[in-house]
Design a protein around this motif. Structure first.
Motif, PDB file in Angstrom:
ATOM      1  N   ILE A 188      22.085  23.717  39.875  1.00  0.00           N
ATOM      2  CA  ILE A 188      22.696  24.810  39.105  1.00  0.00           C
ATOM      3  C   ILE A 188      24.185  24.971  39.453  1.00  0.00           C
ATOM      4  CG2 ILE A 188      22.624  27.330  38.718  1.00  0.00           C
ATOM      5  CD1 ILE A 188      19.577  27.159  39.132  1.00  0.00           C
ATOM      6  N   ILE A 189      24.536  24.769  40.735  1.00  0.00           N
ATOM      7  CA  ILE A 189      25.946  24.941  41.116  1.00  0.00           C
ATOM      8  C   ILE A 189      26.692  23.604  41.257  1.00  0.00           C
ATOM      9  CG2 ILE A 189      25.649  27.185  42.242  1.00  0.00           C
ATOM     10  CD1 ILE A 189      25.800  25.572  44.951  1.00  0.00           C
ATOM     11  N   LEU A 190      26.014  22.508  40.922  1.00  0.00           N
ATOM     12  CA  LEU A 190      26.628  21.186  41.092  1.00  0.00           C
ATOM     13  C   LEU A 190      27.268  20.722  39.782  1.00  0.00           C
ATOM     14  CD1 LEU A 190      26.906  18.870  43.223  1.00  0.00           C
ATOM     15  CD2 LEU A 190      24.877  17.841  42.174  1.00  0.00           C
ATOM     16  N   LYS A 191      28.555  20.363  39.832  1.00  0.00           N
ATOM     17  CA  LYS A 191      29.232  19.807  38.649  1.00  0.00           C
ATOM     18  C   LYS A 191      28.512  18.530  38.211  1.00  0.00           C
ATOM     19  CE  LYS A 191      33.867  21.573  39.701  1.00  0.00           C
ATOM     20  NZ  LYS A 191      35.208  21.209  40.208  1.00  0.00           N
ATOM     21  N   PRO A 192      28.673  18.119  36.932  1.00  0.00           N
ATOM     22  CA  PRO A 192      27.900  16.975  36.404  1.00  0.00           C
ATOM     23  C   PRO A 192      28.026  15.695  37.235  1.00  0.00           C
ATOM     24  CG  PRO A 192      29.014  18.121  34.615  1.00  0.00           C
ATOM     25  CD  PRO A 192      29.484  18.777  35.881  1.00  0.00           C
ATOM     26  N   THR A 193      29.199  15.467  37.858  1.00  0.00           N
ATOM     27  CA  THR A 193      29.328  14.259  38.687  1.00  0.00           C
ATOM     28  C   THR A 193      29.442  14.613  40.174  1.00  0.00           C
ATOM     29  OG1 THR A 193      31.716  14.319  38.371  1.00  0.00           O
ATOM     30  CG2 THR A 193      30.457  12.925  36.848  1.00  0.00           C
ATOM     31  N   GLY A 194      28.980  15.808  40.522  1.00  0.00           N
ATOM     32  CA  GLY A 194      29.083  16.274  41.906  1.00  0.00           C
ATOM     33  C   GLY A 194      28.103  15.593  42.851  1.00  0.00           C
ATOM     34  N   THR A 195      28.320  15.846  44.145  1.00  0.00           N
ATOM     35  CA  THR A 195      27.514  15.207  45.195  1.00  0.00           C
ATOM     36  C   THR A 195      26.910  16.280  46.103  1.00  0.00           C
ATOM     37  OG1 THR A 195      29.045  13.347  45.183  1.00  0.00           O
ATOM     38  CG2 THR A 195      27.577  13.524  47.087  1.00  0.00           C
ATOM     39  N   VAL A 196      25.670  16.030  46.496  1.00  0.00           N
ATOM     40  CA  VAL A 196      24.983  16.909  47.452  1.00  0.00           C
ATOM     41  C   VAL A 196      24.728  16.098  48.715  1.00  0.00           C
ATOM     42  CG1 VAL A 196      22.814  18.125  47.929  1.00  0.00           C
ATOM     43  CG2 VAL A 196      23.813  18.234  45.640  1.00  0.00           C
ATOM     44  N   THR A 197      25.025  16.651  49.900  1.00  0.00           N
ATOM     45  CA  THR A 197      24.599  15.961  51.128  1.00  0.00           C
ATOM     46  C   THR A 197      23.845  16.938  52.024  1.00  0.00           C
ATOM     47  OG1 THR A 197      26.449  16.399  52.636  1.00  0.00           O
ATOM     48  CG2 THR A 197      26.747  14.591  51.066  1.00  0.00           C
ATOM     49  N   PHE A 198      22.812  16.435  52.674  1.00  0.00           N
ATOM     50  CA  PHE A 198      22.052  17.230  53.641  1.00  0.00           C
ATOM     51  C   PHE A 198      21.770  16.400  54.878  1.00  0.00           C
ATOM     52  CE2 PHE A 198      21.169  20.064  50.136  1.00  0.00           C
ATOM     53  CZ  PHE A 198      21.115  21.302  50.776  1.00  0.00           C
ATOM     54  N   GLU A 199      21.839  17.062  56.021  1.00  0.00           N
ATOM     55  CA  GLU A 199      21.424  16.415  57.270  1.00  0.00           C
ATOM     56  C   GLU A 199      20.236  17.178  57.836  1.00  0.00           C
ATOM     57  OE1 GLU A 199      24.614  15.889  60.124  1.00  0.00           O
ATOM     58  OE2 GLU A 199      25.993  15.329  58.519  1.00  0.00           O
ATOM     59  N   PHE A 200      19.273  16.434  58.321  1.00  0.00           N
ATOM     60  CA  PHE A 200      18.080  17.058  58.930  1.00  0.00           C
ATOM     61  C   PHE A 200      17.446  16.036  59.873  1.00  0.00           C
ATOM     62  CE2 PHE A 200      17.301  15.298  54.719  1.00  0.00           C
ATOM     63  CZ  PHE A 200      16.326  14.357  54.988  1.00  0.00           C
ATOM     64  N   PRO A 201      16.718  16.510  60.889  1.00  0.00           N
ATOM     65  CA  PRO A 201      16.037  15.580  61.793  1.00  0.00           C
ATOM     66  C   PRO A 201      15.031  14.720  61.017  1.00  0.00           C
ATOM     67  CG  PRO A 201      16.030  17.809  62.692  1.00  0.00           C
ATOM     68  CD  PRO A 201      16.521  17.911  61.274  1.00  0.00           C
ATOM     69  N   HIS A 202      14.992  13.444  61.346  1.00  0.00           N
ATOM     70  CA  HIS A 202      14.102  12.522  60.630  1.00  0.00           C
ATOM     71  C   HIS A 202      12.713  12.551  61.259  1.00  0.00           C
ATOM     72  CE1 HIS A 202      13.444   8.151  59.040  1.00  0.00           C
ATOM     73  NE2 HIS A 202      12.749   9.041  58.356  1.00  0.00           N
ATOM     74  N   LEU A 203      11.723  12.857  60.444  1.00  0.00           N
ATOM     75  CA  LEU A 203      10.345  12.941  60.928  1.00  0.00           C
ATOM     76  C   LEU A 203       9.910  11.671  61.663  1.00  0.00           C
ATOM     77  CD1 LEU A 203       7.565  14.413  60.917  1.00  0.00           C
ATOM     78  CD2 LEU A 203       7.078  13.166  58.813  1.00  0.00           C
ATOM     79  N   MET A 204      10.381  10.534  61.188  1.00  0.00           N
ATOM     80  CA  MET A 204       9.978   9.269  61.788  1.00  0.00           C
ATOM     81  C   MET A 204      10.388   9.212  63.275  1.00  0.00           C
ATOM     82  SD  MET A 204      10.996   5.579  60.313  1.00  0.00           S
ATOM     83  CE  MET A 204       9.653   4.562  59.805  1.00  0.00           C
ATOM     84  N   ARG A 205      11.545   9.755  63.578  1.00  0.00           N
ATOM     85  CA  ARG A 205      12.011   9.767  64.963  1.00  0.00           C
ATOM     86  C   ARG A 205      11.179  10.732  65.793  1.00  0.00           C
ATOM     87  NH1 ARG A 205      17.111   7.555  65.303  1.00  0.00           N
ATOM     88  NH2 ARG A 205      16.802   7.704  67.545  1.00  0.00           N
ATOM     89  N   MET A 206      10.839  11.865  65.205  1.00  0.00           N
ATOM     90  CA  MET A 206      10.015  12.834  65.929  1.00  0.00           C
ATOM     91  C   MET A 206       8.652  12.237  66.284  1.00  0.00           C
ATOM     92  SD  MET A 206       8.756  16.637  64.784  1.00  0.00           S
ATOM     93  CE  MET A 206       7.018  16.571  64.371  1.00  0.00           C
ATOM     94  N   LEU A 207       8.015  11.579  65.317  1.00  0.00           N
ATOM     95  CA  LEU A 207       6.686  11.020  65.573  1.00  0.00           C
ATOM     96  C   LEU A 207       6.762   9.804  66.495  1.00  0.00           C
ATOM     97  CD1 LEU A 207       4.883  11.302  62.107  1.00  0.00           C
ATOM     98  CD2 LEU A 207       4.876  12.923  63.997  1.00  0.00           C
TER      99      LEU A 207
END
Ligand code: ZN
Length: 410
Positions: A188-207
């Motif tokens: 909804i707030i992203l321009k048509p050619t905009g970019t989203v980035t997220f960082e989060f702990p990777h489950l694979m590393r946790m397991l």
């Protein structure tokens, strides 16, 4: 208890990844006058969904209880600041951001990251629900709104003309109970050619690395690439690139765009990680449910070590008072009967006590005064750095206990 359903796809949850019993909120350090009072404990039981493979906790604690006043200021960590500054330089370059661009950070904390966009004269806005950290951001010159982000907030931002070229969020996705409403707000707030980035702990590393102490009530979801791609796809977003990072014991940084924006194809790195998760069994329920036994065995080994030490008349102290230490100590039932005290460099914690276990926290000098025989390193991810800092304790014969991935004496 009522049956619980998946927070993403509403399938009934039936499979346990790990049950860590009852635990207090891991950041609720106690003052001395609180020790005789009742202390709230909540279940710490992790589920996996049979349909979408999202690993998750139920919302045992309402999010407002946790985040309205937040003790964690991102800017206290110099390594984290450097990480943020490098990210800003890279994104500015890659996306050709300038004075006409607009950047939005969700859970912008004390402005630790957006300050670098401000320095470059790139317009930006922080969204941060905790008023005390938002205040610190404003003092730093970072425009910040105190609000929770969800679909409705996103519509209000759009109607106010706040459309973004870049929307980012670091270590926030896991902390959102209503993940659908949150992710639905992004396009909804992203321009048509905009970019989203997220960082989060990777489950694979946790397991893989047995990091069960990164499970706490603040973390509602634990993502693989598989599960996060499914959630983003449902809300019209395509994950087109991914990076693997060292942060928080091993994190993913995902890059997403509108599904309709065909300008950027899905990268080789996404295809490769998808393949790797698939080969590791992330579409099989046993891959998740067998974690519980490994965690139990780690508890038995750690307790064996501590029991042997106490029987031999040894004195044991802790090092550090991180949130994750509280998950470990409460799950294993380690109180002052094993660990007399712990030490930490953060002055806010001195004179306080760990939640649940009531182990007292002192400045690091206490180690030199009481000369314990064993030192249990709670922030085990920093063990090399800490053992180097504490090299002088070898002079009185101190040994280190590293609890994870397996309880080890060094
Ligand atoms: Zn599901």
């Amino acid at each position: 208890m009522n049956s619980v359903v998946c927070r993403f796809c509403s399938t009934k949850l039936e499979d346990t990844v790990v049950d860590l019993g009852m635990s207090p909120l891991c950041e609720s350090y106690l003052a001395a006058d609180q020790l005789d009072r009742m202390e709230p404990f909540y279940p710490l039981k992790v589920w996996v969904c049979r349909k979408c493979y999202l690993v998750q906790l139920s919302e045992y604690v309402k999010v407002e209880e946790i985040f309205n006043e937040y003790a964690y200021f991102s800017s206290f960590s110099s390594a984290w600041l450097k990480h943020a500054e490098e990210y800003v330089a890279k994104m500015t370059d890659q996306l050709e951001l300038g004075p006409k661009s607009f950047v939005v950070e969700l859970a912008s904390n004390d402005g630790y990251l957006l300050q670098y966009f401000v320095q470059r004269n790139i317009p930006c806005l922080g969204i941060e629900p905790a008023a005390n950290v938002a205040k610190a951001a404003r003092e730093r010159g970072v425009t910040t709104e105190v609000v929770y982000f969800h679909e409705q907030t996103a519509k209000e931002m759009r109607d106010a003309g706040k459309m973004a070229d870049l929307v980012l969020g670091n270590n926030v996705l896991a902390q959102i109970p209503d993940v659908n409403s949150f992710v639905a707000g992004l396009p909804i707030i992203l321009k048509p050619t905009g970019t989203v980035t997220f960082e989060f702990p990777h489950l694979m590393r946790m397991l893989d690395e047995n990091q069960f102490d990164t499970i706490y009530h603040e973390h509602f979801s634990y993502f693989s690439l598989l599960s996060v791609e499914a959630i983003f796809a449902k809300h019209g977003l395509t994950v087109f690139d991914v990076e693997e990072l060292w942060t928080h014991g091993g994190s993913l940084r995902i890059f997403a765009r509108h599904a309709s924006d065909q300008s950027r194809p899905v990268s080789q790195r996404v295809l490769e990680l998808r393949k790797r998760e698939d080969a590791a069994g992330y579409k099989k329920i046993e891959t998740y449910t067998r974690f519980d036994e490994r965690v139990k065995e780690t508890k038995r080994k750690l307790l064996e070590l501590l029991i042997d030490a106490k029987r031999a008349g040894k004195r044991i102290a802790g090092y550090g008072a991180p949130g994750k230490g509280n998950t470990l100590l409460n799950y294993c039932g380690i109180r002052t009967d094993f660990i007399e005290f712990t030490v930490d460099r953060n002055p806010y914690k001195h004179g306080r006590f760990l939640p649940g276990t009531h182990i007292p926290i002192f400045p690091p000098e206490k180690l030199d005064e009481l000369k314990p025989d064993y030192i249990l390193i709670l922030p085990w991810n920093l063990k090399d750095e800490i053992m180097a800092q504490l090299a002088h304790t070898r002079s009185w014969g101190a040994k280190f206990i590293v609890p994870i991935p397996e309880a080890t004496l060094l």
